[in-house]
Design an enzyme around this catalytic site. Structure first.
Site, PDB file in Angstrom:
ATOM      1  N   SER A 308       0.820  -1.204   0.000  1.00 11.34           N
ATOM      2  CA  SER A 308       0.000   0.000   0.000  1.00 11.34           C
ATOM      3  C   SER A 308       0.865   1.271   0.000  1.00 11.34           C
ATOM      4  CB  SER A 308      -0.960  -0.034   1.193  1.00 11.34           C
ATOM      5  OG  SER A 308      -1.930   0.964   1.106  1.00 11.34           O
ATOM      6  N   MET A 309       0.716   2.123   1.009  1.00  9.85           N
ATOM      7  CA  MET A 309       1.488   3.361   1.100  1.00  9.85           C
ATOM      8  C   MET A 309       2.980   3.080   1.160  1.00  9.85           C
ATOM      9  SD  MET A 309       1.118   6.289   4.037  1.00  9.85           S
ATOM     10  CE  MET A 309       2.261   7.661   4.174  1.00  9.85           C
ATOM     11  N   ASP A 605      -9.287  -2.893  -5.862  1.00  8.21           N
ATOM     12  CA  ASP A 605      -9.154  -3.932  -4.841  1.00  8.21           C
ATOM     13  C   ASP A 605      -9.982  -3.628  -3.594  1.00  8.21           C
ATOM     14  OD1 ASP A 605      -7.775  -1.890  -3.587  1.00  8.21           O
ATOM     15  OD2 ASP A 605      -5.877  -2.976  -3.399  1.00  8.21           O
ATOM     16  N   HIS A 656      -7.712  -5.364  -0.530  1.00 10.22           N
ATOM     17  CA  HIS A 656      -6.528  -4.521  -0.356  1.00 10.22           C
ATOM     18  C   HIS A 656      -5.655  -4.960   0.815  1.00 10.22           C
ATOM     19  CE1 HIS A 656      -4.104  -0.895  -0.654  1.00 10.22           C
ATOM     20  NE2 HIS A 656      -4.280  -0.688   0.642  1.00 10.22           N
TER      21      HIS A 656
END
Length: 698
Positions: A308-309, A605, A656
């Site tokens: 992710s980030m 997602d 996700h």
């Protein structure tokens, strides 16, 4: 005379007695009628109630004698699944903290006995081990633990490259290190993640918010509070007990001989801007030293696995470590030290839901809950409070969508619009006709007596227009932070891209910088597809309101003394903008794209849109302009195919967060880590290649 007066008085008395008797009779009659009416009404209600009870006599499952034991059974069952034996000590500690917080500690009640849960812990452990819970119903496990690692090990493969895990927001725990009296009860307690966070949010909300927010001016710790990223593999293994994060990946890596000598978790305080990550915590310096240490000890380049980030953090790190003013690693550092970057559900081009969070403190997760839940959320954390949190977390601004209308579409179409669309995702923020029909024109008083301008009239907005509109409705400190830390455009000139490689404001935007000079370093873009994801919004608006923008700063604020790009301020002490919110009453399941509670759904997602996940991987980084060294970029999409009987979908989900337990993803990670990354090839289940070609790259 006296006789006449006497007779007159007697006559008046008889008349008064007569009137009184009539009135008394009327009252008694009225009272009797009212009582009779009430009796009839009560009888009707009792009869209605009796009929309902008789209708439900055969429905045994609505009776308390059924529901009560059922609740006990379910509670015990969930206890077996979620509660671990060592949690009893934590429960006792949390109970003591809560009692002290409300001044009900044991010191106030010396007659209360100390509770020793060690015997309960031992009995619970014995009971759990003696009962076999069917695998499909376990919340903690999906029955596939260690399976991927065992299959790789059977091939004779073992640990080759050191592995560093870089978590995202949900998978990075934060804990308090403040010793100030107000925060001392939280010392070394999780402020983000863990049961302690849940108890603090529930019983100590204000202190939790004060601790978790950052100083709006410096972007660093507020006075008295000190929150830091939790360290160690356990810090990101689970969010709370029973909700795993990185534990599946760690388990499978351990099977092929990974441990703390060649496996490292690089957590970070995701609230901070990336510049402050280095200034306060020395994060990138420590990461650089860790990678160099692994390379020196194992004589192997490192594999970075970012979620992710964390993928955006790694793109920033690549530019930081090369830069002569920052990491001072030189142009070949990535080539010499990094074998591969595995980006899992990477937020490469931003997250659409971040835009609505900055604007109104909302997102799909808050507008699609049931009315009772929405009421509780609004009473507990109002939209203004949520906006205030987002605006203080300068790291969240790295999630702002990048590329503007060139990537996300214009008023006519968007690259990822479905066929035969009724409306376009290119209108990132749209208003229904009733809201668009505003009688006020620029410079004219509206019905509320306020002066409107062109920016106040409700109009549908593309990504470029919406970005400007949203930023104008954020506090000045947030605007300054964005101007000094981030950039969200697209740069097509190769010479400008080379110059941007030395500008830290560009390093989080892959459209404005180039990949490092690392021709043999590989990038694996992995993400899920098949879960509806918020893509654009229908908004509504109300009257003017005061908000967090500093209305008393009436002088224009400019980036520098010579700049013409100034942020105009409203007149002193006037409301600055209309209140806006997602039009949650607007739902149209038959529309294309589908509209659910004011949210226009697209592909992705469940959290990140497909364009952000894959467009750079399949098209942008295939161009020399952004990838001058020709780094190999492989894209692997995983279909979202959750198992219905497993609450989090099992080993075939690609949500996700839950994708971290996906067996195919785990296999990919182990193949790269054990040196057979050549077996990993492009794999697609979406139309991302077609969508990416529609983006205005040139």
């Amino acid at each position: 005379m006296s006789t006449a007066l006497y007779n007159r008085s007697a006559s008046l008395k008889r008349r008064h007695d007569s009137d009184t008797a009539v009135i008394r009779q009327d009252k008694q009659s009225h009272s009797s009628n009212k009582v009779d009416s009430l009796k009839d009404e009560l009888a009707n209600k009792v009869e209605t109630w009796r009929e309902k009870v008789q209708q439900q006599d055969q429905r045994f499952y609505v009776k308390r004698r059924f529901l009560f034991p059922l609740g006990i059974i379910l509670g015990v069952f969930l206890g077996f699944i979620l509660i671990q034996p060592n949690d009893f000590t934590d429960f006792q500690t949390h109970l003591a903290l809560l009692l002290d917080e409300f001044e009900f500690g044991l010191s106030s009640f010396p007659q209360l006995p100390q509770i020793d849960l060690s015997l309960v812990e031992n009995e619970w452990r014995r009971l759990k081990s003696s009962i076999n819970i069917p695998e499909p119903w376990k919340l903690n496990n999906n029955g596939l633990e260690f399976t991927v690692g065992e299959n790789i090990k059977e091939r004779g493969l073992s640990a080759k490259h050191p592995v560093i895990l870089v978590p995202g927001i949900i998978s990075t725990g934060l804990e308090s290190w403040s010793t100030e009296p107000d925060y001392r009860p939280f010392f070394r307690q999780k402020m983000w993640g863990g049961f302690s966070m849940l108890s603090q949010v529930t019983f100590n909300r204000d202190k939790w918010m004060n601790a978790i927010m950052l100083d709006p001016i410096t972007g660093l710790d507020p006075p008295g509070a000190k929150v830091r990223a939790a360290e160690g593999i356990d810090a990101a293994s689970m969010f709370i007990q029973g909700y795993w994060l990185w534990s599946k990946i760690v388990e499978n890596l351990a099977v092929v001989n990974y441990d703390t000598n060649n496996l490292y978790l690089a957590p970070y305080d995701w609230r901070l801007s990336y510049g402050n990550l280095e200034e306060r915590d020395g994060y990138f310096s420590r990461l650089k030293a860790t990678i160099e240490g692994f390379k020196h000890r194992h004589d192997r380049r490192v594999v970075l696995v970012a979620h992710s980030m964390g993928s955006t953090v790694m793109l920033y790190f690549f530019k930081w470590v090369e830069d002569p003013e920052h990491g001072k690693g030189g142009p070949d550092w990535v080539e010499n030290h990094v074998e591969a970057l595995i980006s899992i559900a990477g937020t490469h081009l931003g997250v659409v839901k971040a835009m609505s969070a900055f604007l109104s403190g909302e997102m799909k997760d808050t507008v699609q809950i049931n009315p009772a839940g929405a009421y509780v959320l609004e009473r507990f954390f109002s939209r203004k409070e949520r906006r205030k949190l987002f605006h203080s977390w300068s790291g969240s601004a790295s999630m702002w969508i990048k590329g503007g209308s060139a990537v996300w579409g214009d008023a006519l179409s968007a690259p990822d619009d479905p066929d035969n669309a009724d409306h376009t995702h290119g209108d990132l923020i749209a208003f229904r006709n009733g809201v668009l029909e505003d009688p006020a024109a620029p410079g004219i008083n509206d019905n509320d007596g306020h002066i409107t301008d062109a920016h106040d009239i409700a109009v549908n907005m593309t990504a470029d227009e919406a970005s400007t509109w949203i930023l104008e409705r954020t506090p000045l400190h947030f605007q300054r932070m964005v101007a000094t830390n981030y950039s969200y455009g697209i740069e097509r000139d190769e010479e400008v891209l080379k110059r941007n490689n030395a500008d830290p404001r560009k390093w989080t935007n892959p459209l404005e910088v180039q990949l490092p000079n690392a021709p043999t370093t590989k990038i694996f873009c992995t993400y899920g597809h098949g879960k509806q994801t918020e893509r654009s919004y229908w908004y509504n608006r109300g009257p003017y309101e005061y908000d967090d923008v500093q209305a008393d700063a009436h002088d224009p604020v400019c980036a520098n003394s010579t700049s013409e790009d100034c942020t105009p301020q409203a007149p002193l002490n006037l409301p600055l903008s209309r209140r806006v919110w997602i039009d949650s009453e607007f739902t149209d399941s038959n529309a294309k794209p589908k509209i659910t509670n004011g949210v226009k759904m697209g592909e992705g997602d469940g959290t990140v849109s497909l364009l952000s996940l894959g467009a750079m991987c399949v098209e942008g980084w295939k161009r020399k302009r952004w990838n001058p060294a020709g780094m190999k970029v492989v894209t692997v999409e995983f279909p979202h195919e959750p198992v219905p009987t497993i609450p989090r979908g099992g080993g075939t989900t690609s949500d996700h967060v839950d994708i971290l337990g996906n067996t195919a993803l785990n296999e990919l990670i182990l193949k790269v880590a054990t040196g057979v990354e050549n077996e990993v090839e492009d794999s697609f289940v979406s139309n991302i290649r077609e969508y990416a070609k529609r983006i205005q790259w040139d």
